[in-house]
Design an enzyme around this catalytic site. Sequence first.
Site, mmCIF file in Angstrom:
data_model
loop_
_atom_site.group_PDB
_atom_site.id
_atom_site.type_symbol
_atom_site.label_atom_id
_atom_site.label_comp_id
_atom_site.label_asym_id
_atom_site.label_seq_id
_atom_site.Cartn_x
_atom_site.Cartn_y
_atom_site.Cartn_z
ATOM 1 N N PRO A 2 0.831 -1.218 0.000
ATOM 2 C CA PRO A 2 0.000 0.000 0.000
ATOM 3 C C PRO A 2 0.861 1.263 0.000
ATOM 4 C CG PRO A 2 -0.736 -1.546 1.687
ATOM 5 C CD PRO A 2 0.542 -2.084 1.130
ATOM 6 N N GLU A 3 0.475 2.236 -0.826
ATOM 7 C CA GLU A 3 1.200 3.501 -0.931
ATOM 8 C C GLU A 3 0.289 4.612 -0.408
ATOM 9 O OE1 GLU A 3 2.861 3.863 -4.920
ATOM 10 O OE2 GLU A 3 3.021 1.684 -5.086
#
Length: 345
Positions: A2-3
């Site tokens: 996840p960014e």
Amino acid sequence: MPELPEVETVARDLRPRLVGATIVGARTNWVRTLRSQDPVAFADGVTGRSVDAVGRRGKQVVVELSGEAALTVHLKMTGQLFVVPADLPEDPYVRLVLELADGRELRFRDIRKFGKIGLYGRDPVTGELVEEIGGRSVFAGVGPEPLDDAFALRDFRRRIRRRKGRLKPLLTDQAFLAGVGNIYADEALWRARLHPLRTASSLRPPDERRLYEAVRQVLAQAVEARGSSIDDYTAPDGDGSMQERLDVYQRTGEPCRRCGHPIKRIVIGARSTHFCSFCQRLSAADRKGAVAILRSMTGGARRRGRRWTQLDDGRQTDPDTTARMERTRRAAATRRAAARASAGS
Ligand SMILES: [Zn+2]
């Protein structure tokens, strides 16, 4: 992993569920989830505090607690956060639980166990989160937030002109910009028509402007779309949809949406990089150094005996890779659905 957009979505989904809740206990099922690796001190440290706010810094969720403290949650590869009734059966992948006074629990579920949770104090003078021992600021080395209103083109220019090296590793360096990872670096470079192996020092002012705008646009659109649900990423209110709107990431062999040439995949620093070699060309100055990297990559593929097939429409693809990616994508969607069902959120 996840960014920025995915972590921002998790924080936004958690906010209405957690703000105002009081923590009455903590259970640690996997001790290495805790940065301190000290479950007793952690439970003592959170018990009795209430949640004041939920935010994000870089790729971490920050849960602000009463009494000048905060929890940081790094989801890493497979971390998920759910708020559920305490009587809901707990599945074996739940690594840490915060018990809330109203009969609910915040559960951190993490199949691959890379996620990390820390409890920090807040420095009364600077307001920064600091480690309890040593007083080092938690986010000291983390670069600016690219979506902040205050982060202007001139700030981006000043930072990038101080840097050497190639654009892909630079964009994913958390000290350069907070929250950008593999997916959105590839997407921003495609939008800005810049080759991932181009050097920062070769950029002209219009290139800098296109890159600055591309980074902000793709991140803002991804936040709007609740992130990209690739692999295990999901949020309390459900999956994101940005994966359907990505232009290069995991589209190897598919036609470029701008020019129709097949999207290429290379490996830079052990990370997959996706780009269009036709509309993201290398400048003459950068070509020399990049050729060695590209040649070693092609040689590797040949040695492994990978066969590329030419499709009727001129696309080149590797049927094994395409089939494997499709299987992986379906399996991940099933896993996420099962996680949400078992978490009951
Ligand atoms: Zn193209």
